[in-house]
Design a protein around this motif. Structure first.
Motif, PDB file in Angstrom:
ATOM      1  N   ILE A 102       0.844  -1.192   0.000  1.00 51.07           N
ATOM      2  CA  ILE A 102       0.000   0.000   0.000  1.00 51.07           C
ATOM      3  C   ILE A 102       0.880   1.244   0.000  1.00 51.07           C
ATOM      4  CG2 ILE A 102      -0.225   0.086   2.519  1.00 51.07           C
ATOM      5  CD1 ILE A 102      -3.166   1.005   1.979  1.00 51.07           C
ATOM      6  N   LEU A 103       0.503   2.211  -0.828  1.00 56.32           N
ATOM      7  CA  LEU A 103       1.315   3.415  -1.000  1.00 56.32           C
ATOM      8  C   LEU A 103       1.023   4.392   0.127  1.00 56.32           C
ATOM      9  CD1 LEU A 103       3.379   4.122  -3.204  1.00 56.32           C
ATOM     10  CD2 LEU A 103       1.635   5.569  -4.237  1.00 56.32           C
ATOM     11  N   LYS A 104       2.000   4.582   1.005  1.00 57.06           N
ATOM     12  CA  LYS A 104       1.845   5.486   2.140  1.00 57.06           C
ATOM     13  C   LYS A 104       3.077   6.370   2.265  1.00 57.06           C
ATOM     14  CE  LYS A 104       0.502   4.047   6.120  1.00 57.06           C
ATOM     15  NZ  LYS A 104       0.416   3.255   7.371  1.00 57.06           N
ATOM     16  N   PRO A 105       2.915   7.534   2.857  1.00 60.56           N
ATOM     17  CA  PRO A 105       4.098   8.326   3.173  1.00 60.56           C
ATOM     18  C   PRO A 105       4.833   7.721   4.361  1.00 60.56           C
ATOM     19  CG  PRO A 105       2.161   9.380   4.079  1.00 60.56           C
ATOM     20  CD  PRO A 105       1.672   8.198   3.282  1.00 60.56           C
ATOM     21  N   GLN A 238      -0.992  11.075 -14.967  1.00 62.01           N
ATOM     22  CA  GLN A 238      -0.279  11.221 -13.697  1.00 62.01           C
ATOM     23  C   GLN A 238       1.185  11.512 -14.030  1.00 62.01           C
ATOM     24  OE1 GLN A 238      -2.218   8.335 -10.528  1.00 62.01           O
ATOM     25  NE2 GLN A 238      -1.634   7.164 -12.322  1.00 62.01           N
ATOM     26  N   PRO A 239       1.510  12.746 -14.345  1.00 61.08           N
ATOM     27  CA  PRO A 239       2.818  13.040 -14.930  1.00 61.08           C
ATOM     28  C   PRO A 239       3.971  13.153 -13.949  1.00 61.08           C
ATOM     29  CG  PRO A 239       1.513  15.034 -14.798  1.00 61.08           C
ATOM     30  CD  PRO A 239       0.626  13.925 -14.322  1.00 61.08           C
ATOM     31  N   SER A 240       3.683  13.174 -12.652  1.00 66.02           N
ATOM     32  CA  SER A 240       4.741  13.487 -11.687  1.00 66.02           C
ATOM     33  C   SER A 240       4.947  12.392 -10.658  1.00 66.02           C
ATOM     34  CB  SER A 240       4.446  14.825 -10.999  1.00 66.02           C
ATOM     35  OG  SER A 240       4.457  15.885 -11.927  1.00 66.02           O
ATOM     36  N   VAL A 241       5.500  11.260 -11.111  1.00 64.04           N
ATOM     37  CA  VAL A 241       6.095  10.229 -10.250  1.00 64.04           C
ATOM     38  C   VAL A 241       5.086   9.344  -9.522  1.00 64.04           C
ATOM     39  CG1 VAL A 241       7.756   9.816  -8.369  1.00 64.04           C
ATOM     40  CG2 VAL A 241       8.104  11.739  -9.901  1.00 64.04           C
ATOM     41  N   ILE A 242       3.853   9.820  -9.279  1.00 63.97           N
ATOM     42  CA  ILE A 242       2.889   8.996  -8.548  1.00 63.97           C
ATOM     43  C   ILE A 242       2.392   7.837  -9.407  1.00 63.97           C
ATOM     44  CG2 ILE A 242       0.856  10.340  -9.234  1.00 63.97           C
ATOM     45  CD1 ILE A 242       1.573   8.729  -5.776  1.00 63.97           C
ATOM     46  N   ARG A 378      12.705   0.799 -11.452  1.00 67.81           N
ATOM     47  CA  ARG A 378      12.430   2.194 -11.757  1.00 67.81           C
ATOM     48  C   ARG A 378      12.003   2.920 -10.480  1.00 67.81           C
ATOM     49  NH1 ARG A 378      11.585   4.161 -16.849  1.00 67.81           N
ATOM     50  NH2 ARG A 378      10.251   5.745 -15.904  1.00 67.81           N
ATOM     51  N   ALA A 379      12.501   4.140 -10.305  1.00 68.51           N
ATOM     52  CA  ALA A 379      12.118   4.930  -9.139  1.00 68.51           C
ATOM     53  C   ALA A 379      12.495   6.382  -9.400  1.00 68.51           C
ATOM     54  CB  ALA A 379      12.811   4.414  -7.877  1.00 68.51           C
ATOM     55  N   HIS A 380      11.988   7.256  -8.568  1.00 72.40           N
ATOM     56  CA  HIS A 380      12.396   8.657  -8.571  1.00 72.40           C
ATOM     57  C   HIS A 380      12.804   9.022  -7.161  1.00 72.40           C
ATOM     58  CE1 HIS A 380      12.028  13.069  -8.542  1.00 72.40           C
ATOM     59  NE2 HIS A 380      12.269  12.996  -9.845  1.00 72.40           N
ATOM     60  N   ARG A 381      13.765   9.884  -7.017  1.00 74.14           N
ATOM     61  CA  ARG A 381      14.312  10.175  -5.683  1.00 74.14           C
ATOM     62  C   ARG A 381      13.260  10.751  -4.736  1.00 74.14           C
ATOM     63  NH1 ARG A 381      17.855  15.769  -6.050  1.00 74.14           N
ATOM     64  NH2 ARG A 381      16.238  17.059  -7.014  1.00 74.14           N
ATOM     65  N   ASP A 382      12.196  11.359  -5.265  1.00 75.42           N
ATOM     66  CA  ASP A 382      11.156  11.930  -4.415  1.00 75.42           C
ATOM     67  C   ASP A 382       9.854  11.140  -4.464  1.00 75.42           C
ATOM     68  OD1 ASP A 382      12.910  13.981  -3.734  1.00 75.42           O
ATOM     69  OD2 ASP A 382      12.227  15.284  -5.348  1.00 75.42           O
ATOM     70  N   GLY A 383       9.915   9.912  -4.974  1.00 75.90           N
ATOM     71  CA  GLY A 383       8.714   9.084  -5.080  1.00 75.90           C
ATOM     72  C   GLY A 383       8.535   8.191  -3.875  1.00 75.90           C
ATOM     73  N   LEU A 384       7.330   7.658  -3.717  1.00 75.75           N
ATOM     74  CA  LEU A 384       6.995   6.816  -2.570  1.00 75.75           C
ATOM     75  C   LEU A 384       7.121   5.328  -2.858  1.00 75.75           C
ATOM     76  CD1 LEU A 384       3.768   8.661  -1.293  1.00 75.75           C
ATOM     77  CD2 LEU A 384       6.145   9.045  -0.607  1.00 75.75           C
ATOM     78  N   HIS A 385       7.556   4.958  -4.068  1.00 74.83           N
ATOM     79  CA  HIS A 385       7.574   3.541  -4.417  1.00 74.83           C
ATOM     80  C   HIS A 385       8.626   3.266  -5.488  1.00 74.83           C
ATOM     81  CE1 HIS A 385       5.281   5.222  -7.755  1.00 74.83           C
ATOM     82  NE2 HIS A 385       5.534   4.101  -8.433  1.00 74.83           N
ATOM     83  N   LEU A 431       7.786   2.308  -0.455  1.00 72.72           N
ATOM     84  CA  LEU A 431       8.964   2.601   0.358  1.00 72.72           C
ATOM     85  C   LEU A 431       8.595   3.171   1.721  1.00 72.72           C
ATOM     86  CD1 LEU A 431      11.243   4.286  -2.350  1.00 72.72           C
ATOM     87  CD2 LEU A 431      11.332   1.926  -1.531  1.00 72.72           C
ATOM     88  N   GLY A 432       7.377   3.654   1.891  1.00 72.01           N
ATOM     89  CA  GLY A 432       7.056   4.398   3.097  1.00 72.01           C
ATOM     90  C   GLY A 432       6.121   3.717   4.067  1.00 72.01           C
ATOM     91  N   SER A 433       5.643   2.523   3.756  1.00 75.12           N
ATOM     92  CA  SER A 433       4.569   1.934   4.557  1.00 75.12           C
ATOM     93  C   SER A 433       5.049   1.170   5.784  1.00 75.12           C
ATOM     94  CB  SER A 433       3.721   1.007   3.677  1.00 75.12           C
ATOM     95  OG  SER A 433       4.530   0.045   3.029  1.00 75.12           O
TER      96      SER A 433
END
Length: 461
Positions: A102-105, A238-242, A378-385, A431-433
């Motif tokens: 589950i995608l969480k901060p 959804q253009p920004s990492v989410i 695949r990931a982005h440095r400011d992404g949650l997953h 990454l945040g759950s």
């Protein structure tokens, strides 16, 4: 009654989950067919040497997964004709499973304390209108004015009258889709996209067309071709990492997408729930096509999950439609939650929590890079997953099941699949759950499964 039986030698702790997983695989593999009756709790417990309570919990788990239905007085029956799609997540089960699905901060005790402080402030400062009024226009003008400040931090300039407060991004998405896509129309979206779009399309009665994507997201030429070949009313992006593949759309691509939408006079729905969390990103697509973009953002994934409030910014042409559809589906956002969000935006708490989150997810990504060294993801440095394509020979469903047997939950990539056609099996890992320690442990399980012989895993199942 079915002749198939679980193998007691394959049951691991927790036994009820292991037993449920055996039934689930048998159902998916066709060894148990729709409508077949399962053994009674007592009979199966005696047969396997388990407690009746353990079997009961296993059957409850199968009912929760919509694989089995229980009928009072008749028994438990296999149900393979699903009424709802699989969600890409599991209920929270503290102590039982490392839930990376589950995608969480990232959350620490500090977040709970901040929310408690916000609620204590609210107890002393709650305006009468937020507590007593049924009229949105009596409650939200002040909140809309503050929302404009936050949307400016997201890279968007809007007027307060173009903003609707929603109970999070899902409500905003639903209102936006209802405003631009009447029943029977077609909405385009990324081939690998938002997991609620498919059921939303069915519930709202519009068609969904998944389009090719690349490293920046949806391909403008594909959208142009789809608009020429069929009657597309809107495109959801959804253009920004989410997005599941963690891609970030550049400024040129956003401008190109806006131009295609303008050429064919279609609406754009932009889901930007990470907002200012993603540092140094291009302006929103809404910046390039403000006259046709319905922009959705929210706070629950970048501050505190309990702050379920969001903003839907719409162009003038959709203000009335969006307001009416929000009224009939939600009436209005929860005023007391809106009060805390407005205070946090005004006093800087919201942005402070965003900056904290940014540093936290960057640490988590470093942990993932270390744990998955040599494995492509695949990931982005400011992404949650992270998005992890599976190597050849690895079946997605089996891989997810193997991780579950080792008490690690990950989201199957197919949960986000919108377009038909060739499919590269993959999984999404949050990454945040969990705690950093649990993240390391969970990623260690994933790594071992990836490095193991696929045939060995098949035998283990």
């Amino acid at each position: 009654m079915t002749q198939w039986r679980p193998d007691p030698a394959l049951i691991r702790r927790p036994a009820y989950l292991s037993l449920a997983d055996q039934f689930a695989r048998a159902i998916h593999d066709g060894r148990l067919r729709n409508g077949e009756r399962l053994p009674t709790h007592r009979a199966l417990a005696d047969e396997l040497g388990l407690s009746v309570q353990t079997v009961s919990r296993a059957y409850e788990e199968l009912i929760r997964r919509d694989l089995v239905v229980g009928e009072i007085g008749r028994g438990s029956f296999v149900q393979t004709q699903r009424r709802e799609p699989d969600p890409p997540y599991l209920p929270e089960r503290p102590g039982e499973v490392i839930d990376l699905s589950i995608l969480k901060p990232v959350c620490e005790p500090m977040h709970l304390e901040r929310l408690k402080q916000g609620l204590a402030w609210l107890a002393g400062e709650l305006p009468a209108s937020s507590a007593l009024s049924f009229r949105p226009n009596m409650v939200f003008p002040r909140h809309r004015a503050v929302a404009v400040e936050w949307l400016r931090a997201c890279g968007l300039e809007v007027s307060p009258q173009n903003v609707t407060l929603t109970n999070g991004a899902t409500g905003g998405m639903t209102v936006a889709l209802m405003s631009v896509a009447p029943p029977g129309s077609t909405v385009a979206a990324e081939a690998i996209g938002h997991h609620t779009l498919v059921p939303l399309a069915r519930y709202l009665g519009f068609n969904l067309e998944g389009l090719p994507i690349d490293d920046e997201g949806i391909v403008p030429e594909a959208l142009d071709a789809a608009c020429r070949q069929s009657s597309i009313r809107a495109v959801f992006v959804q253009p920004s990492v989410i997005n599941p593949t963690a891609s970030l759309m550049g400024s040129v691509r956003r401008s190109q997408l806006a131009e295609v939408a303008r050429r064919h006079d279609i609406a754009i729905i932009e889901n930007d729930v990470l907002g200012p969390l993603v540092e140094d990103r291009a302006p929103p697509v809404a910046h390039f096509a403000p006259e046709r973009t319905l922009y959705v953002t929210s706070f629950s994934k970048i501050t505190v999950p309990g702050l379920r409030i969001g903003y839907l910014a719409v162009p003038d042409r959709y203000v009335t439609a969006a307001a009416n559809r929000h009224l009939v589906t939600n009436w209005m956002a929860t005023p007391m939650v809106a009060e805390i969000a407005t205070k946090w935006v005004s006093d800087g708490t919201a942005m402070e929590l965003v900056r904290w989150q940014r540093e936290a997810v960057r640490r988590r990504l470093a942990i993932a890079a270390e744990a998955l060294e040599g494995i492509a993801f695949r990931a982005h440095r400011d992404g949650l997953h992270i998005w992890l394509p599976l190597p050849d020979g690895r079946a997605e469903e089996g891989f997810v099941a193997q991780a579950r047997l080792q008490s690690v939950a990950i989201a199957p990539g197919a949960s986000f699949r919108i377009a038909e056609g060739p499919w590269q099996p993959a999984v999404r890992i949050s990454l945040g759950s969990t705690t950093e320690s649990e993240l390391r442990t969970g990623l260690g399980v994933v790594t071992r499964l990836l490095l193991a012989d696929p045939e060995h895993l098949l035998l283990a199942i």
